[in-house]
Design an enzyme around this catalytic site. Structure first.
Site, PDB file in Angstrom:
ATOM      1  N   LYS A  46      -1.086 -56.811  34.675  1.00 16.32           N
ATOM      2  CA  LYS A  46      -1.184 -56.147  36.012  1.00 16.32           C
ATOM      3  C   LYS A  46      -1.811 -57.202  36.752  1.00 16.32           C
ATOM      4  O   LYS A  46      -2.956 -57.778  36.305  1.00 16.32           O
ATOM      5  CB  LYS A  46      -2.150 -54.828  35.755  1.00 16.32           C
ATOM      6  CG  LYS A  46      -2.480 -54.336  37.072  1.00 16.32           C
ATOM      7  CD  LYS A  46      -3.276 -53.094  36.813  1.00 16.32           C
ATOM      8  CE  LYS A  46      -3.427 -51.981  38.050  1.00 16.32           C
ATOM      9  NZ  LYS A  46      -4.365 -51.039  37.884  1.00 16.32           N
TER      10      LYS A  46
ATOM     11  N   SER B 131      -5.654 -44.600  36.268  1.00 17.77           N
ATOM     12  CA  SER B 131      -4.645 -45.677  36.561  1.00 17.77           C
ATOM     13  C   SER B 131      -3.705 -46.338  35.567  1.00 17.77           C
ATOM     14  O   SER B 131      -2.718 -46.973  35.628  1.00 17.77           O
ATOM     15  CB  SER B 131      -5.376 -46.911  37.454  1.00 17.77           C
ATOM     16  OG  SER B 131      -5.543 -46.490  38.754  1.00 17.77           O
TER      17      SER B 131
ATOM     18  N   SER C  34      -2.575 -46.960  39.532  1.00 16.24           N
ATOM     19  CA  SER C  34      -2.103 -48.019  40.118  1.00 16.24           C
ATOM     20  C   SER C  34      -1.428 -48.956  39.098  1.00 16.24           C
ATOM     21  O   SER C  34      -0.920 -49.739  39.672  1.00 16.24           O
ATOM     22  CB  SER C  34      -3.315 -48.696  40.692  1.00 16.24           C
ATOM     23  OG  SER C  34      -4.172 -49.062  39.658  1.00 16.24           O
TER      24      SER C  34
END
Ligand SMILES: [Zn+2]
Lengths: 482, 533
Positions: free
Chosen positions: B99, B199, B175
């Site tokens: 990420k 997330s 996210s």
């Protein structure tokens, strides 16, 4: 005409002499380093970095708290003080807002007139320093040096207990002494290790109200503290006498021109939106840790000074000088111990010889190659008559230069005092033989005795026992006419 | 069976085994993964807006940047180690997507924000460095909501944003949308995401993969560009529970760079996986089968039951576990559940606003090219241009609720409610308490993946996508989302497990057992649409 008194409180930023910065592994001291050469991702606030608390900084705060007779919190917290400034790389300063490690306390400040004035301490907390900004107005650029980012500080806040500029200056002198004594800070004002803000107000003498105060920023030497506060007191008295009110301003002291300049009105104070820094755990002092730190707390300067007076019979003056620095007082006591007593003689040597050598070499007593044992040995040799006092003094530099002991040097360099009667009589006779006309002169002027002794001393290269020579000359010279 | 799968679809433990024994080269694994990315990800990963190609709408777009060359070099180094008879580690040759909220040395580390578009990190985040040390190979950085502020990945500054591999019209969640999508589509075997309010788990649920949010402090946050520092947890996204155990094993443990990373011993997460669930007490709470949220038009607080398919999938999981010997405890009360989102709204934004202070255009990141009047003007313009809508909203909200005159009303109050939420969990996991649970079983999300654009723009409603996940972050406890079936539209349903502090092992064990119990279920054989086109 009213008479006024000043009400002064100080906020002092103390740079700690830890090896590393407060939240990263960079060296804490960047003195002389090129800009931005002592930095890392953590102290530059790069994305993703986290602070890790330096335990030594906590220990130094604990020591200061104990020395100030304060409450040292077993658990204290770190908060973020949010504001924007280019030399504050994270956009917030990590500090201790409402649960500072040191709470309350007091500091007894001896004044030159002999009074000891107790000053209350409001709190002392740990925080990180910001970097330095240099505005090059001509070039229209602002340059940032982040070497100082993350340097550990203690901010110490006093109560409004100081009553004159001189008291404030003395507070700073004694605080500097204490910080060095505790090995918390180098406390060098020129290098910014101690930075002082002064809150000043005035009131009618004897009143108890607190009037609006001004805050003077950037008073960074003892003289600046004295001069800036004096100027501000005079200004406030002038305002009041002119029928105006003193407003809560922030003032800047310009040391060059010795003038105060208004920076801003206090009413526009920023909201720093303090909150606990979630990146740090609380600083929790376990009982074992606290005990271990407190075990290193030394006897404090004032206590040691009184002990020197009581136990060693030193004069107040000598005791003050010898407790200026912890290393010096340690040296003195070690020498007394090595000698097995006779503290007054040791003090005499300290005041006359050791301090001179220290001043000349700009060294501290603990670094001196002429150790307390050497001093004791030297004193013993002088007391025994093996060498004279002047030779003893000369030995100090010789020991430092050669690393040999006083006894070794006396043997190697033939420095022992000439005190045998035969040798001294031969010396005296030689002087008389060479100066018959002076013998005649002596009849009229007996003070020439000193001259004869001096000649003989020179012949002996300073090694003769002067008192014995005097006795011998008195015997061999013809009686004076008067 | 796994050997018959294409390399990009094999689990990490199988790949590592093949690489360590020399049966397959790490280079072959990386090349196969790069080929998969080429096939399904769409246009070459980039931070620049590309031409509006209708083809984009069918592709995954998980990656922002690829480090293909470094990955191949690393693969060759691992193969050389194997050839010399050395052990390259338990994750040898496993392709890893990161990420892009983590700093990795030498890579653009952007947080999906224009502010950091050109920021190249000079150091590597601890969890990533540890995975690399265990033999994993970082392939590239994957997309996310800007600064992780969102639940759909739509707010990334780098468009086209990631799409759901099961249905390209839907969001992957967020996210960590790029993490979940890349793992679901075989563009990585393993990904590292971050979980601040779900997330990791919500996108894992939306994309049909396993997402683990470890206990706060289990995995170091060093190198994670902070969102809500007291809530953020790095964790793995994988296709199996066993892979999650392997990844957590590598990531977990104390870190001299993070004092909030706990100095506790890390258990062997793989060892207990096969012990089954007999005797474990698994709770079901009515508070997790309905959601309470403010009506988007009237603002009125409403209670709504969850969609029946999601309830059914969760109940089916409970029944399967019960048949395997777990004791299902019904009606476990978690009375403060509905406060999770309001409390999160306050706490996360106070921390986020402060964490964003450092992006000021002074040291790194975007600085305005416009002429500036003074310092404040430079700050305003740089931040105004560099931040997208989400960071700006969070700054406004965070500044407001932490201001001197509002802090006690909002921030301090939120902290107190957070304590109450934590107590809910403490009481049900208490080994001496009335419930003595080993885990709670809940749905991960109130809905399956929603359509792109359907919720985006409504920050409040978007936040409620995390309602069932957020309280694990408030409480600091571990939580895991695992695939539990599909809805009628063919979108994955996630089932969630909450555990007691530091007890990730039990969650992994339950998840692994559930995988084994459902291995032959028809839904297990479905493949994401992105792989069949
Ligand atoms: Zn540093």
């Amino acid at each position: 005409m009213l008479s006024f008194e000043a009400v002064i409180g100080l906020e002092i930023h103390i740079q700690l002499n830890t090896h590393t910065k407060i939240f990263c592994g960079c060296r804490a001291d960047s003195w002389g380093a090129p800009p931005n050469s002592n930095i890392c991702p953590v102290c530059c606030g790069l994305p993703g970095v986290l602070p890790v608390l330096n335990r030594i900084a906590v220990e130094k705060a604990v020591l200061l708290g104990a020395a100030l007779d304060a409450q040292v919190r077993d658990e204290s917290f770190f908060d973020r003080k949010n504001y924007f400034y280019p030399d504050l790389p994270k956009g917030y300063q990590i500090t201790q807002f409402d649960q500072a490690i040191v709470q309350g306390g007091h500091f007894d400040v001896p004044m030159p007139d002999g009074r000891i004035v107790p000053i209350s301490i409001t709190k002392a907390h740990l925080e990180e320093d910001a970097g330095k900004t240099r505005n090059d107005v001509a070039a229209g650029v602002r340059q940032i040096d982040m070497n100082r980012c993350g340097v550990p500080l203690i901010e110490l806040v006093t109560g409004p207990d100081l009553r004159s500029a001189e008291e404030a200056a003395q507070f700073l002198v004694r605080m500097r002494q204490l910080l060095r004594w505790l090995d918390i800070s180098e406390a060098n004002l020129e290098r910014g290790h101690l930075r002082c803000d002064a809150n000043v107000s005035i009131r009618e003498a004897g009143a108890t109200v607190l009037n609006p105060k001004t805050e003077i920023k950037n008073v960074n030497s003892i003289d600046a503290v004295r001069n800036a506060i004096e100027a501000e007191i005079a200004r406030q008295i002038g305002e009041v006498e002119a029928g105006r009110r003193v407003s809560a301003w922030t003032l800047d002291w310009d040391d060059e021109t010795q003038t105060l300049r208004k920076m801003r009105s206090k009413e526009t104070e920023a909201d720093y939106r303090y909150f606990r820094d979630p990146d740090l755990l609380s600083a929790r002092l376990t009982p074992e840790w606290k005990r271990a730190v407190l075990a290193t707390l030394p006897e404090l300067p004032l206590a040691r000074r009184s002990r020197f007076i009581v136990d060693y019979g030193l004069s107040a003056y000598d005791a003050s000088i010898l407790t200026e620095e912890r290393a010096l007082s340690d040296y003195f006591e070690a020498a007394v111990k090595a000698l097995g007593g006779n503290p007054k003689t040791v003090a005499n040597w300290m005041m006359n010889d050791i301090l001179r050598v220290l001043n000349e070499s700009n060294a501290t007593a603990s670094d001196l190659a002429f150790k307390p044992a050497h001093l004791a040995e030297t004193i013993r040799l002088v007391e025994a008559g093996t060498i004279n006092r002047a030779t003893g003094t000369a030995l100090i530099t010789k020991v430092i230069a050669t690393g040999r002991t006083p006894t070794e040097l006396i043997a190697a360099e033939g420095l022992a005092q000439i005190s045998g009667d035969d040798a001294l009589q031969a010396l005296a006779q030689a002087v008389l033989d060479e100066n018959p006309q002076q013998i005649e002169a002596y009849r009229k002027k007996p003070s020439l005795l000193k001259w004869f002794v001096g000649q003989a001393m020179r012949k002996s290269q300073g090694k003769a026992n002067a008192q014995a020579l005097e006795r011998i000359f008195l015997c061999v010279l013809p009686p004076a006419d008067v | 069976m796994t050997l018959s799968l294409p390399l990009p679809d094999q689990p990490a433990h199988a790949i590592a085994e093949s690489v360590r024994t020399g049966a397959v080269s790490a280079r072959a694994v990386v090349e196969a993964t790069l080929a998969r990315i080429d096939a399904v990800d769409g246009r070459r990963p980039s931070t620049s807006p590309g031409p509006d190609d209708p083809e984009n709408s069918r592709r995954v777009h998980a990656y922002i940047s690829l480090q293909a060359e470094q990955a191949l070099e690393r693969a060759d180094a691992i193969d050389a180690q194997v050839a010399r008879g050395e052990d390259p580690g338990p994750l040898a040759g496993v392709p890893l997507s990161v990420k892009d909220i983590f700093c990795v040395a030498g890579t653009p580390s952007t947080a999906a924000s224009r502010m950091l578009e050109h920021f190249v990190a000079p150091y590597t985040a601890t969890p990533i460095a540890r995975l690399q040390a265990a033999g994993a190979i970082a392939i590239g950085k994957v997309n996310l909501d800007e600064y992780a502020y969102g639940s759909s990945t739509e707010s990334s500054a780098f468009q086209p944003a990631t799409r759901n591999p099961w249905n390209a019209n839907c969001v992957p969640g967020g996210s960590s949308g790029g993490s979940a999508a890349s793992v679901a589509a075989g563009e990585a075997t393993l990904s590292v995401g971050t979980d601040t309010a779900g997330s990791i788990r919500q996108p894992a649920a939306f994309c049909g993969v396993v997402g683990l949010k470890p206990t706060y402090g289990r995995v170091s946050r060093y190198g994670l560009i902070a969102f809500g520092s007291s809530l953020d947890c790095p964790g793995p996204v994988t296709r199996t529970a066993r892979d999650a155990a392997l990844a957590l094993q590598a990531m977990a443990g104390a870190d001299p760079h993070d004092s909030t990373a706990a100095a506790l011993p890390v258990p062997d997460y793989s060892r207990g996986l096969d012990q089954g669930v007999r005797g474990l007490r698994i709770g079901l709470s009515p508070d997790y089968f309905r959601i309470r949220y403010p009506d988007p038009t009237t603002g009125e607080i409403r209670d709504t039951e969850l969609p029946p398919e999601i309830v059914a999938a969760t109940r089916a999981a409970a029944e399967a576990l019960a048949r395997a010997g777990a004791e299902i405890v019904e009606d476990v009360p978690l009375p403060n559940t509905s406060f999770g989102i309001p409390v999160y709204f306050v706490i996360s934004r106070v921390e986020a606003a402060s964490n964003l202070h450092r992006f000021d255009g002074v040291k790194y990141g975007h600085r305005t090219q416009q002429t500036i009047r003074d310092l404040r003007d430079m700050y305003r313009k740089s931040r105004g241009e560099g931040f997208g809508r989400q960071p700006k909203l969070r700054i406004l909200m965070g500044m407001y609720v932490s201001g001197a005159q509002y802090a006690s009303q909002y921030y301090q109050r939120a902290l107190r409610v957070r304590t109450l939420i934590r107590r809910d969990f403490e009481s049900v996991f208490d080994p001496q308490g009335a419930y003595r649970l080993n885990a709670l079983l809940t749905p991960t999300t109130p809905t399956t993946a929603f359509e792109i654009g359907a919720v985006y723009g409504n920050s409040v409603l978007m936040q409620y996508a995390d309602l069932l996940a957020v309280n694990a972050n408030h409480a600091g406890i571990p939580a895991l989302s695992m695939p539990g079936g599909f809805d009628a539209g063919g979108l994955p349903i996630g089932v969630q497990l909450f555990g007691a502090d530091w007890d990730e092992a039990t969650l992994l064990r339950i998840a692994h057992t559930f995988e084994t119990l459902t291995a032959d279920a028809a839904w297990r054989s479905r493949r994401p649409l992105a792989l069949t086109q």
